[in-house]
Design an enzyme around this catalytic site. Structure first.
Site, PDB file in Angstrom:
ATOM      1  N   TYR A   1       4.118  -6.787  17.304  1.00 25.43           N
ATOM      2  CA  TYR A   1       4.500  -5.944  16.177  1.00 25.43           C
ATOM      3  C   TYR A   1       5.305  -4.741  16.665  1.00 25.43           C
ATOM      4  CZ  TYR A   1       3.904  -2.632  12.295  1.00 25.43           C
ATOM      5  OH  TYR A   1       4.125  -1.729  11.291  1.00 25.43           O
TER       6      TYR A   1
ATOM      7  N   ARG B   1       6.518  -7.270   8.074  1.00 23.16           N
ATOM      8  CA  ARG B   1       5.362  -8.090   8.451  1.00 23.16           C
ATOM      9  C   ARG B   1       4.440  -7.157   9.208  1.00 23.16           C
ATOM     10  NH1 ARG B   1       3.162 -12.028  12.403  1.00 23.16           N
ATOM     11  NH2 ARG B   1       2.261 -13.731  11.186  1.00 23.16           N
TER      12      ARG B   1
ATOM     13  N   ALA C   1       9.121  -2.501   3.466  1.00 17.92           N
ATOM     14  CA  ALA C   1       8.653  -3.879   3.621  1.00 17.92           C
ATOM     15  C   ALA C   1       8.674  -4.307   5.086  1.00 17.92           C
ATOM     16  CB  ALA C   1       9.531  -4.827   2.796  1.00 17.92           C
TER      17      ALA C   1
ATOM     18  N   PHE D   1       0.819  -1.212   0.000  1.00 21.70           N
ATOM     19  CA  PHE D   1       0.000   0.000   0.000  1.00 21.70           C
ATOM     20  C   PHE D   1       0.855   1.265   0.000  1.00 21.70           C
ATOM     21  CE2 PHE D   1      -2.027   3.142   2.975  1.00 21.70           C
ATOM     22  CZ  PHE D   1      -2.897   3.694   2.053  1.00 21.70           C
TER      23      PHE D   1
ATOM     24  N   LYS E   1       9.340  -3.742  15.899  1.00 22.56           N
ATOM     25  CA  LYS E   1       9.761  -2.472  15.313  1.00 22.56           C
ATOM     26  C   LYS E   1      10.770  -1.766  16.231  1.00 22.56           C
ATOM     27  CE  LYS E   1       7.525  -1.996  11.363  1.00 22.56           C
ATOM     28  NZ  LYS E   1       8.214  -1.773  10.070  1.00 22.56           N
TER      29      LYS E   1
END
Length: 318
Positions: free
Chosen positions: A143, A74, A72, A14, A147
């Protein structure tokens, strides 16, 4: 920037698609796109690298590259079916990112832009205290943890090699073609479904994809961006009811909101095992972009109204 060779990861996603379009319109032709499979890149020269991880090889894609924009990842998965979600996030978001960063530094890349997440700061901000880059990180989900670990590793590599880094922590990103929770929200408004969210009094930062792309482009060659972490938003925070009403106006169908107390909604969500989902809808999550403005002289070029409106053009419907 037009003469700079850029390596872009995530070019088929996106954000990557919107960034690719902006680069093309800006006259940037020397773009290397690292993709998982052949034939999926719409701009620049394609390099098939397969899955992103600790052993991915980027040598060919990095040849002559001065700038890496690493999009890019996950992404945040609402219903994760992995047996060990944190391990999967780490494999791609940490090991894959740091593997690319090490190879980039070895190839003489000047600057590495990493798209992180506001989730590094946490899930909810206190009233009157939006998250800023200088806050102590407090990621709560896998997540966000991945990061944050990637950010730490990138800083270490940059410190060892002299390669510049830029970290950008966006909140929820919306725009033409977005999927996930935002797209679901839009569909509910379009269908005229009554939503029990009219009494919510929160504040949440959002960022239109065009504003995020504009900041990424600004960070590509701005001297003051080197080795900085930036928050980003539209510069105008909204409550959940305000967002739904503006979406309704943009879609030409007023949002139908019922004034159910937030406490009752949270109780019901907890009983149903959806407390985390309810927190995202009912709680506040604000980003302080004052450092971004001060260091870069940057202002979001697209207003909230215009950004939401772009989601509903005939060629960009959800």
């Amino acid at each position: 920037m037009a003469r700079m060779r850029i390596l872009l990861t995530g070019a088929t996603g996106f954000l990557g698609k919107h960034l690719s379009k902006r680069l093309e319109h800006s006259g940037v032709r020397d773009v290397h796109c690292a993709v998982r499979k052949s034939g999926s890149c719409a701009v620049g020269r394609e390099f098939v690298i397969g899955e992103l991880g600790a052993t991915t090889k980027f040598a060919d894609a990095l040849e002559g590259v001065e700038l890496v924009v690493h999009v890019a990842a996950r992404s945040h998965v609402m219903k994760d079916e992995a047996s060990d979600p944190l391990a999967e996030y780490r494999r791609v978001n940490v090991e894959g990112t740091l593997n690319l960063a090490r190879q980039a530094a070895a190839e003489g890349v000047r600057r590495f832009i990493f798209i992180s997440s506001i989730k590094v700061n946490g899930e909810l901000s206190e009233e009157g205290r939006p998250f800023s880059p200088g806050d102590v990180p407090a990621p709560e989900d896998d997540y966000g943890v991945s990061k944050w670990e990637a950010e730490q590793g990138l800083r270490a590599i940059a410190g060892e090699t002299g390669m510049e880094f830029v970290i950008i922590r966006p909140p929820l990103v919306y725009g033409p073609g977005v999927k996930g929770n935002f797209a679901s929200m839009v569909k509910l408004v379009q269908k005229g479904v009554p939503l029990p969210l009219g009494a919510i009094q929160n504040k949440r930062s959002l960022v239109g994809v065009d504003n995020l792309v504009d900041l990424i482009v600004a960070c590509m060659d701005h001297p003051a961006a080197a080795n900085q972490t930036f928050m980003v938003s539209d510069g105008h925070d909204l409550s959940t009811p305000e967002l739904l009403r503006r979406l309704g106006r943009a879609a030409g169908m007023p949002a139908r909101l019922l004034p159910v107390p937030a406490g009752l909604l949270m109780f019901g969500a907890t009983v149903l095992g959806k407390r985390a989902v309810a927190q995202r809808v009912l709680g506040s999550l604000q980003a302080d972009i004052s450092l971004t403005r001060a260091l870069l002289g940057w202002e979001p070029p697209v207003s909230v109204e215009e950004g939401l409106g772009r989601c509903f053009t005939s060629e960009n419907r959800f």
